[in-house]
Design an enzyme around this catalytic site. Structure first.
Site, PDB file in Angstrom:
ATOM      1  N   ARG A 141       0.814  -1.211   0.000  1.00 42.62           N
ATOM      2  CA  ARG A 141       0.000   0.000   0.000  1.00 42.62           C
ATOM      3  C   ARG A 141       0.853   1.268   0.000  1.00 42.62           C
ATOM      4  O   ARG A 141       0.331   2.374  -0.100  1.00 42.62           O
ATOM      5  CB  ARG A 141      -0.913   0.020   1.230  1.00 42.62           C
ATOM      6  CG  ARG A 141      -1.855  -1.163   1.327  1.00 42.62           C
ATOM      7  CD  ARG A 141      -2.531  -1.218   2.689  1.00 42.62           C
ATOM      8  NE  ARG A 141      -3.515  -0.167   2.860  1.00 42.62           N
ATOM      9  CZ  ARG A 141      -4.833  -0.329   2.716  1.00 42.62           C
ATOM     10  NH1 ARG A 141      -5.308  -1.510   2.395  1.00 42.62           N
ATOM     11  NH2 ARG A 141      -5.660   0.669   2.891  1.00 42.62           N
ATOM     12  N   TYR A 144       0.657   4.367  -2.492  1.00 46.08           N
ATOM     13  CA  TYR A 144      -0.379   5.380  -2.278  1.00 46.08           C
ATOM     14  C   TYR A 144      -0.112   6.176  -1.007  1.00 46.08           C
ATOM     15  O   TYR A 144      -0.109   7.415  -1.016  1.00 46.08           O
ATOM     16  CB  TYR A 144      -1.755   4.712  -2.203  1.00 46.08           C
ATOM     17  CG  TYR A 144      -2.905   5.687  -2.055  1.00 46.08           C
ATOM     18  CD1 TYR A 144      -3.226   6.573  -3.074  1.00 46.08           C
ATOM     19  CD2 TYR A 144      -3.691   5.694  -0.899  1.00 46.08           C
ATOM     20  CE1 TYR A 144      -4.292   7.452  -2.945  1.00 46.08           C
ATOM     21  CE2 TYR A 144      -4.751   6.569  -0.764  1.00 46.08           C
ATOM     22  CZ  TYR A 144      -5.057   7.446  -1.793  1.00 46.08           C
ATOM     23  OH  TYR A 144      -6.100   8.318  -1.669  1.00 46.08           O
ATOM     24  N   LYS A 148       0.942  10.260  -0.954  1.00 50.12           N
ATOM     25  CA  LYS A 148       0.139  11.303  -0.315  1.00 50.12           C
ATOM     26  C   LYS A 148       0.917  11.996   0.801  1.00 50.12           C
ATOM     27  O   LYS A 148       0.802  13.218   0.988  1.00 50.12           O
ATOM     28  CB  LYS A 148      -1.158  10.706   0.235  1.00 50.12           C
ATOM     29  CG  LYS A 148      -2.162  10.304  -0.840  1.00 50.12           C
ATOM     30  CD  LYS A 148      -2.628  11.502  -1.655  1.00 50.12           C
ATOM     31  CE  LYS A 148      -3.765  11.142  -2.598  1.00 50.12           C
ATOM     32  NZ  LYS A 148      -4.219  12.300  -3.402  1.00 50.12           N
ATOM     33  N   TYR A 203     -13.035  -9.445   4.671  1.00 46.78           N
ATOM     34  CA  TYR A 203     -11.637  -9.782   4.912  1.00 46.78           C
ATOM     35  C   TYR A 203     -11.364  -9.839   6.412  1.00 46.78           C
ATOM     36  O   TYR A 203     -11.886  -9.034   7.186  1.00 46.78           O
ATOM     37  CB  TYR A 203     -10.722  -8.779   4.226  1.00 46.78           C
ATOM     38  CG  TYR A 203     -10.834  -8.855   2.723  1.00 46.78           C
ATOM     39  CD1 TYR A 203     -10.235  -9.884   2.009  1.00 46.78           C
ATOM     40  CD2 TYR A 203     -11.578  -7.909   2.013  1.00 46.78           C
ATOM     41  CE1 TYR A 203     -10.354  -9.972   0.630  1.00 46.78           C
ATOM     42  CE2 TYR A 203     -11.702  -7.983   0.636  1.00 46.78           C
ATOM     43  CZ  TYR A 203     -11.089  -9.023  -0.048  1.00 46.78           C
ATOM     44  OH  TYR A 203     -11.214  -9.112  -1.420  1.00 46.78           O
TER      45      TYR A 203
END
Length: 312
Positions: A141, A144, A148, A203
């Protein structure tokens, strides 16, 4: 007033373009359509105060003078940014610099669309803007999250060194019409599966939490921040917290689906908790109004039509 919206053909970007036009602004949307869709802006095609330019902001660009730059360009769902990881890093670095340079050149105000992902898998709950986060900088991840976080650093650098008039919004889970069915985020996944009659994929054990903000509330909060004099990050999200299991049950109730739940392994670095402290936003006069069940009902027709179009 003329506003530039990068990522203007995306989910949030297209809603922002509409809101700015409703306030009387002229708007130029810039998007390379990697994850955005021109169809999100089709209703604006005859609006003389609006134009869409298909450009990649990783390359230098200039669409003329702007009074406000809203930087929303980036893949935003795990499905997209894990496929387009390098592009995500580039748009959050080089693309951010290009957007900042346009704002600096034209003396425009600048608002960065950042994310609650800056907090990672948080060890502080709820998350205040002062919290520095618990982010894996090399995990799947990270393309991303770190893009940012870098964008925030670049924005604050232009504010400090160049006196650019900047804002940073940290956006928490937002949902509503124009999300893609294959978005990969919780509500589109559940809506699609419920309307197709498929089992809803949960999940982990479903005890992890999220806070869901309906898109019109989110846009209203962003515009409230844009008009403020607040330069440090501000959380804009709904502080009402739900487990993933609770969200699944709400979707089943609203869709009247007979789907069951199917449990799958929790993805790496998936946050266990996510909930904003919105004290700063409240001080600016904003708080969300739409509860989850109401927002799901408002979104239902859109998701039904999206599912129907896949059958055709």
């Amino acid at each position: 007033m003329r506003a530039l919206v990068t990522g203007g053909a995306g989910f949030l970007g297209s809603h922002l373009c509409e809101a700015l036009l409703a306030e009387g602004e002229s708007v130029v949307a810039v998007d390379n359509l990697l994850t955005g869709r021109a169809a999100n802006l089709a209703q604006l095609s005859h609006e003389p105060r609006f134009e869409l330019r298909q450009l990649d902001i990783i390359q230098p660009f200039d669409v003329g003078a702007a009074d406000y730059v809203f930087h929303f360009a980036s893949p935003a769902s795990p499905v997209d940014y894990m496929v387009h990881g390098v592009e995500t890093l580039k748009v959050g670095s080089v693309g951010t610099f290009h957007a900042l340079d346009i704002a600096r050149h034209y003396g425009a105000k600048f608002l960065l669309a950042s994310t609650s992902e800056c907090y990672g898998d948080p060890l502080e709950h709820p998350q205040k803007e002062s919290y520095w986060g618990n982010v894996n900088p090399v995990g799947p991840r990270s393309v991303y999250d770190e893009a940012k976080r870098f964008s925030e650093a670049a924005t604050m650098a232009y504010h400090r060194y160049y006196k650019l008039d900047t804002r940073i919004v940290r956006i928490f889970n937002t949902y509503g019409p124009r999300m893609q069915l294959n978005d990969g985020r919780v509500i589109p996944n559940f809506m699609k599966q419920a309307l197709f009659g498929e089992d809803l994929t949960v999940y982990g054990d479903g005890s992890q939490t999220r806070s869901f903000c309906y898109v019109t509330d989110e846009i209203e909060g962003i515009l409230r921040l844009a008009r403020s004099e607040e330069h440090s990050p501000v959380n804009i999200g709904n502080p009402n917290e739900f487990t993933i299991l609770e969200c699944a049950q709400r979707v089943l109730a609203v869709t009247r689906s007979k789907s069951k739940l199917r449990f799958a392994a929790l993805p790496q670095d998936d946050p266990r908790q996510r909930c904003p402290d919105i004290s700063k936003a409240r001080a600016l006069g904003w708080a969300p109004k739409i509860e989850l069940e109401t927002g799901l009902k408002l979104s239902l027709d859109y998701f039904r039509q999206a599912v129907t179009s896949q059958y055709q």
